[in-house]
Every structure is written in structure tokens, then in C-alpha cells.
Design an enzyme around this catalytic site. Structure first.
Site, PDB file in Angstrom:
ATOM      1  N   GLU A 214      -2.732   1.382   4.406  1.00 38.91           N
ATOM      2  CA  GLU A 214      -2.444   1.896   5.604  1.00 38.91           C
ATOM      3  C   GLU A 214      -2.500   3.305   5.791  1.00 38.91           C
ATOM      4  O   GLU A 214      -2.348   3.973   6.911  1.00 38.91           O
ATOM      5  CB  GLU A 214      -0.962   1.672   5.864  1.00 38.91           C
TER       6      GLU A 214
ATOM      7  N   LYS B 235      19.208  -4.501  -8.218  1.00 38.90           N
ATOM      8  CA  LYS B 235      20.707  -4.408  -7.518  1.00 38.90           C
ATOM      9  C   LYS B 235      21.564  -4.763  -8.531  1.00 38.90           C
ATOM     10  O   LYS B 235      21.985  -6.193  -8.275  1.00 38.90           O
ATOM     11  CB  LYS B 235      20.787  -4.616  -6.213  1.00 38.90           C
TER      12      LYS B 235
ATOM     13  N   TRP C 112      21.463   0.771  -7.579  1.00 36.28           N
ATOM     14  CA  TRP C 112      20.154   0.591  -7.838  1.00 36.28           C
ATOM     15  C   TRP C 112      19.790   0.859  -9.297  1.00 36.28           C
ATOM     16  O   TRP C 112      19.951   1.856  -9.734  1.00 36.28           O
ATOM     17  CB  TRP C 112      19.328   1.168  -6.793  1.00 36.28           C
TER      18      TRP C 112
ATOM     19  N   THR D 277      -4.151  -5.473   3.997  1.00 33.34           N
ATOM     20  CA  THR D 277      -3.600  -5.280   2.420  1.00 33.34           C
ATOM     21  C   THR D 277      -3.199  -6.278   1.912  1.00 33.34           C
ATOM     22  O   THR D 277      -3.129  -7.480   2.309  1.00 33.34           O
ATOM     23  CB  THR D 277      -2.166  -4.600   2.964  1.00 33.34           C
TER      24      THR D 277
HETATM   25  P1  AMP Z   1      -2.205  -1.003  -1.465  1.00 30.73           P
HETATM   26  O1  AMP Z   1      -2.389  -0.818  -0.044  1.00 30.73           O
HETATM   27  O2  AMP Z   1      -2.565  -2.425  -2.092  1.00 30.73           O
HETATM   28  O3  AMP Z   1      -2.740   0.163  -2.442  1.00 30.73           O
HETATM   29  O4  AMP Z   1      -0.750  -0.768  -2.159  1.00 30.73           O
HETATM   30  C1  AMP Z   1       0.148   0.438  -1.701  1.00 30.73           C
HETATM   31  C2  AMP Z   1       1.432   0.158  -2.552  1.00 30.73           C
HETATM   32  O5  AMP Z   1       0.956   0.554  -3.974  1.00 30.73           O
HETATM   33  C3  AMP Z   1       2.245   1.235  -2.202  1.00 30.73           C
HETATM   34  O6  AMP Z   1       3.035   1.222  -1.045  1.00 30.73           O
HETATM   35  C4  AMP Z   1       3.174   1.539  -3.697  1.00 30.73           C
HETATM   36  O7  AMP Z   1       4.100   0.707  -3.465  1.00 30.73           O
HETATM   37  C5  AMP Z   1       2.035   1.172  -4.685  1.00 30.73           C
HETATM   38  N1  AMP Z   1       1.431   2.338  -5.285  1.00 30.73           N
HETATM   39  C6  AMP Z   1       0.361   3.114  -4.866  1.00 30.73           C
HETATM   40  N2  AMP Z   1       0.161   3.977  -5.712  1.00 30.73           N
HETATM   41  C7  AMP Z   1       1.188   4.167  -6.519  1.00 30.73           C
HETATM   42  C8  AMP Z   1       1.597   5.107  -7.595  1.00 30.73           C
HETATM   43  N3  AMP Z   1       1.026   6.146  -7.892  1.00 30.73           N
HETATM   44  N4  AMP Z   1       2.894   4.837  -8.124  1.00 30.73           N
HETATM   45  C9  AMP Z   1       3.761   3.819  -7.764  1.00 30.73           C
HETATM   46  N5  AMP Z   1       3.234   2.846  -6.536  1.00 30.73           N
HETATM   47  C10 AMP Z   1       2.082   3.283  -6.196  1.00 30.73           C
END
Ligand code: AMP
Length: 544
Positions: A328, A439, A444, A183
Site C-alpha cells: 500500500e 495478549k 502485550w 496484497t
Molecule cells: P507486504 O505488503 O506484503 O509487503 O506486507 C507489508 C507488511 O509486512 C507490513 O505491514 C509489516 O507487517 C511487514 N513488514 C514489512 N517490512 C517489515 C520490516 N522491516 N519489519 C517488520 N515487518 C515488516
């Protein structure tokens, strides 16, 4: 009482064989540095078997990690299947990481072989002498190997040329590892997610369902999302399973290039992060492309601004399927499809639903919880941390007890670190990452909501909102805005604040707006709030 059904392992081989029997005539098209490459799934199948022989000849054994360092194209697709189907582990490395992160990832994964695109060799050369386990490099592309310090180095096509075409794929256990992806965490070391065959098999089925991404043989799939970002959201697996034509952009990710590819190959479904589609939207407005084949844009990775959803639908008749996921989660968690009866709802209501991240995909259980871990109501108002479980959710990070320790609740749910509400219809709306929330005086403020509203302003191209230190309120929002080029000289802070005023509580209004040419992006194209916070760490907000 146990049922009486076959013990049939859910492994990738079966998806590959299904494609082989049925879809040999369908095409895979890739834009590469050497031009547009096309072949059929029948050619692909033959080459996957050849590649399996090559891998064995190079000494790859079951469980070995094989890394790819590449753009999206047909050779990468061949690796996607050959590596896992012989029982090895496909490790897709993010080409945009910093050298130290690359060194950490290659060494942590203990990769044995690395498959690299010719144009990316210089990035690997910078770190190669620090890679402890890599034994060989294989250069993809079709020409001669460029001059390089990587050693020993072999040419993909030369290896393929003399490889036999027959290969019997072994029967694997469905719990065997199929792939590994780290990640792009914004803190600490990258964390490895080790996918099983079973997880990817089930994820592939779930992703194709009409209630999910609605992908079938009739589609032409254009994964712009990189194959090193959560398996291009699983789309290569899905397309192969259903026999959909696949179109890969290679390194050509400029809006005009994407528009041309959509037009030329009659793409029906394209997938990527919002920033890509913001660029495409403006290119389409300014150019004359025929994108009439496009029936959906899958948008995820960060929140799809509502303005983008409305813009694509109203100006080009293309609906956006807003999805949420994580590396994940293999990665699909939720998709914002409307339920049939919602089609009758007023336009305003429909867009409100579609701008949310959506309903859990069948197979994923989802809840929101407070800081003590108590489940919270699905009332569309109460915010809590999103927690999930399901057959394609990680159970621990790869060889990383430290990172795994805090990632799960005592009752076994994965803690996503995202904060959201869920409405009574079951649609989740992300309000922030826990660490991006602002915050102010103990309350929030959602940076994501402010960004989405700002990006609906006609003079705004991109907007990121971050917390800046404030003496009285501890934190206050600062909006960092990239104007649409035609308005870069006539956009004002005042008009943006006036635009927001009727739409949010007054204490949510940003204390200041700064205009910039570019917002820093992460390696997978999301706003990099960490870098932005660093840039504006000492920013003095107006005292008024
Ligand atoms: P990654 O594993 O790099 O794809 O990152 C995952 C994270 O991307 C998630 O935990 C979210 O914080 C963010 N994320 C993925 N899809 C969305 C979405 N449609 N809207 C907002 N945040 C998103």
C-alpha cells in the site's frame, strides 16, 4: 499566489527517456531457464518500443489491465515500462497464490491479456477456465511454446520479431493508473492497490536518495524480491532511472545460486526478505564465494533479526539496510540508516538502532496512535498503531469499498495494522502486526522481539513465536524453532529459555519450544503465522 513553474506531468515515460539518453551502454543481466541472458539498456529501449507496438496490435487500450505471471527477468522489465507508458495498467500477479486466490484476482482486476513464463504455464492451466475476462495469453522465454491447454496463445518473441522499432509514447496524466498489485493479505480476499504514475515517479526519486536506499549509476542492483511483490520494492524503476546495472535471478533463488550471481556479476546491492538472507548467510559460511563487491543488503518484508545484521557485517563486512514498507506504500515507508553522529556510538547502541525499521523516508508522514486514534509520543517505549500519509500511499483499495472502509482514520491517515514504538530520534521499531501480538493476561508480548532474540542463538536458524490458548492468561507464547542443521540433535528447550531469560521480562518467556524442520511461509516468503497458529491450535502447553 500561484507559482510560475511548468505543468510537467510526473509520468514513467520521463524516467524511461532519461535512461535512453544517458545509459544505453549499461547492462541488464538475467538468469533464465535457457541460460544467462544479457543486453544493454539500448537494446532494452528498442524492445520496449517494439513491445508497445505489440501491445497495441493485440488491442490493448488505455486503462486496460495487462497481467504478468512471471519470475524476475528482462522480458518482465520490458513489460514494466511498455505497459504503463502506453497508458495501460501493469498487473503483477503473485505466482505463489492458491488457485482460488488467483481466480479472484484475475477476475477482480478484469485482466485482458496475461504474459506468462513457460515454466509457470501449468499453474495457469489449473485456473484458466475460470478466468472471465482474459482474451489471450502470451508466453515469454525464447523457445517454442510448450504444449498447453491455454488458448489462444501467442509467443512473445515471435510477436516482437516483426514489430516496428518506432513508437511515440503518449502524454499521460500523472494521476493515470500505472500498475496494480494485490496484497497477500492473511484474511479475507486479496486487496488491490492501484498505483498512479505520480506515486511511482516520486517513490522512484525518494528511493534512490542517499538517505533512503542510496542507489546510483555506480551500483549493480540484484532484486531478489519478486517483481510481483510490491514492484520488487520499486527497484526496477529506480535502477532504470539512475542507470544502474540490473541483475535478475529468474527462478534461481537457492542460496548458492544467489551467491554465484553476486560473485559473477559483481553485485553491489541485493534486496529481499530476511529468510533469503538467512539462507545466503549459511551458504556463504559453508562455501567460498567472492562477495567483496557487495556493499549493502536491503532487507524488508519482515523484521531483519539483529543476529543477521551483526552476522553479515562482522563475518562478511556487508551492512544490512533494514527497511519497512507495504504494498500500500509503493512500498517504501522507513529505512534504518544511522545518522552521522551515531557512527561514534558504542557498537551495542549502533546495532540497536540498525535493527529497528528506521526513519520515515522524506515524503512519508508517520505517527503512532492508540485505539481511539490519539497520537502517541515518540519516546521509544509507547506502542501504538503505525499510521501514514504521503504521495505514494494508497487512498482506497481498488473496487473494494468494504476493505477500504476500515483502512483509514477519519482524518485521512492510512492504518497500517502494524504496532510500533518510535524513539526520540525518529526511528520506528515494529513490535508486531496487530493480529500477531500475544495478549497474556491483558498485557502485550511482542512476538517479533522474541523471534529476533531467539534467532541470535547460534543453534537457531529460524524462529517464529505465536500465541497459544491458555486457561489462565488467555494467550501465552509458543516458540517454533528450526535448528541450524549441525545442531538439530543437541539443541534443547532449556538452553533457549536460559538464553532469553536475562534479555526479557520473565512473563515474556515462551511457555514451550517446539523444534520443526520448516516454518510455513507466505507467498512472499514471510513466516505464515496464520498457518502456524492453525497447526498449533490445540497445542497443550506444559502446565508447570
Ligand atoms: P507486504 O505488503 O506484503 O509487503 O506486507 C507489508 C507488511 O509486512 C507490513 O505491514 C509489516 O507487517 C511487514 N513488514 C514489512 N517490512 C517489515 C520490516 N522491516 N519489519 C517488520 N515487518 C515488516
Amino acid at each position: 499566489m500561484r507559482g510560475l513553474m511548468m505543468d510537467f506531468p510526473l509520468t514513467l515515460k520521463h524516467i524511461l527517456q532519461h535512461n535512453e539518453r544517458l545509459y544505453g551502454k549499461k547492462e541488464v543481466v538475467s538468469r533464465t531457464e535457457a541460460g544467462v541472458h544479457r543486453y544493454t539498456y539500448a537494446d532494452f529501449q528498442k524492445r520496449v518500443r517494439k513491445l508497445a507496438n505489440v501491445l497495441q496490435r493485440l488491442g490493448v487500450k488505455r486503462g486496460d489491465r495487462v497481467a504478468t505471471f512471471a519470475w524476475n527477468h528482462y522480458q518482465h522489465l520490458e513489460l514494466y515500462f511498455a505497459v504503463p507508458c502506453i497508458g495501460a495498467v501493469l498487473h503483477t500477479v503473485n505466482i505463489r497464490l492458491f488457485p482460488d486466490q488467483l481466480v479472484y484476482i484475475f477476475n477482480h482486476a478484469e485482466d485482458k491479456l496475461v504474459f506468462v513464463d513457460p515454466s509457470l504455464i501449468p499453474l495457469l492451466e489449473r485456473v484458466a477456465d475460470r478466468l472471465k475476462t482474459v482474451e489471450q495469453y502470451v508466453v515469454m522465454g525464447s523457445g517454442a511454446i510448450p504444449e498447453t491447454s491455454l488458448a489462444p496463445v501467442l509467443a512473445y518473441e515471435e510477436l516482437m520479431a516483426d514489430a516496428p522499432e518506432d513508437f511515440e509514447f503518449p502524454d499521460l496524466d500523472e494521476w493515470d493508473a500505472l500498475g496494480l498489485c494485490y496484497t497477500s493479505g492473511t484474511t479475507g480476499n486479496p486487496k488491490g492497490v492501484l498505483y498512479t504514475h505520480r506515486a511511482i515517479f516520486l517513490h522512484t526519486f525518494a528511493s534512490a536518495m542517499s538517505n533512503t536506499l542510496n542507489i546510483s549509476e555506480r551500483d549493480v542492483i540484484f532484486p531478489v524480491v519478486p517483481m510481483f511483490h510490491a514492484n520488487a520494492w520499486g527497484l526496477p524503476f529506480t535502477a532504470v532511472m539512475v542507470g544502474a546495472k540490473l541483475v535478475f535471478p529468474g527462478p534461481f533463488l537457492k542460496p548458492q545460486d544467489m551467491a554465484q550471481m553476486i560473485q559473477d556479476e559483481r553485485v553491489t546491492v541485493a534486496a529481499g526478505v530476511p529468510t533469503l538472507w538467512i539462507g545466503l548467510y549459511h551458504a556463504l559460511k559453508g562455501g567460498s564465494y567472492d562477495i567483496s563487491s557487495l556493499r549493502a543488503l536491503i532487507v524488508g518484508g519482515s523484521a531483519a533479526p539483529r543476529a543477521l545484521i551483526e552476522g553479515f557485517e562482522k563475518d562478511f563486512g556487508v551492512p544490512i539496510a533494514h527497511a519497512w514498507g507495504m504494498t500500500e506504500l509503493s512500498p517504501l515507508g522507513t529505512v534504518a540508516n544511522l545518522k552521522s553522529y551515531m557512527e561514534e556510538w558504542p557498537e551495542e547502541e549502533r546495532y540497536r538502532v540498525r535493527a529497528k525499521q528506521g526513519m520515515p523516508v522524506a515524503g512519508i508522514e508517520l505517527r503512532i496512535a492508540d485505539e481511539q486514534g490519539n497520537p502517541l509520543p515518540w519516546d521509544g517505549k509507547t506502542m501504538g498503531e503505525v499510521q501514514v500519509r504521503g504521495p505514494w500511499v494508497v487512498s482506497a483499495y481498488y473496487n473494494d469499498p468494504e476493505a477500504s472502509k476500515d483502512a483509514f482514520t477519519p482524518d485521512g491517515w492510512f492504518r497500517t495494522g502494524d504496532v510500533a514504538t518510535v524513539d526520540p530520534e525518529g526511528y520506528m521499531e515494529i513490535t508486531d502486526r496487530t493480529k500477531d501480538l500475544i495478549k497474556s493476561g491483558g498485557e502485550w508480548i511482542s512476538s517479533v522481539q522474541l523471534e529476533n532474540l531467539l534467532m541470535a542463538h547460534p543453534k537457531v536458524m529460524e524462529a517464529a513465536v505465536i500465541a497459544v490458548y491458555h486457561e489462565k492468561w488467555q494467550e501465552r507464547p509458543l516458540a517454533v524453532v528450526v535448528p541450524v542443521p549441525e545442531h538439530k540433535d543437541d539443541i534443547t528447550k532449556e538452553e533457549l529459555i536460559e538464553f532469553l531469560r536475562p534479555q526479557v521480562a520473565s512473563w515474556w518467556l515462551p511457555d514451550d519450544v517446539v523444534f520443526v524442520e520448516e516454518i510455513p511461509k507466505t507467498s512472499v516468503g514471510k513466516f505464515d503465522k496464520k498457518v502456524l497458529r492453525e497447526q498449533f491450535r490445540d497445542y497443550q502447553l506444559p502446565t508447570e
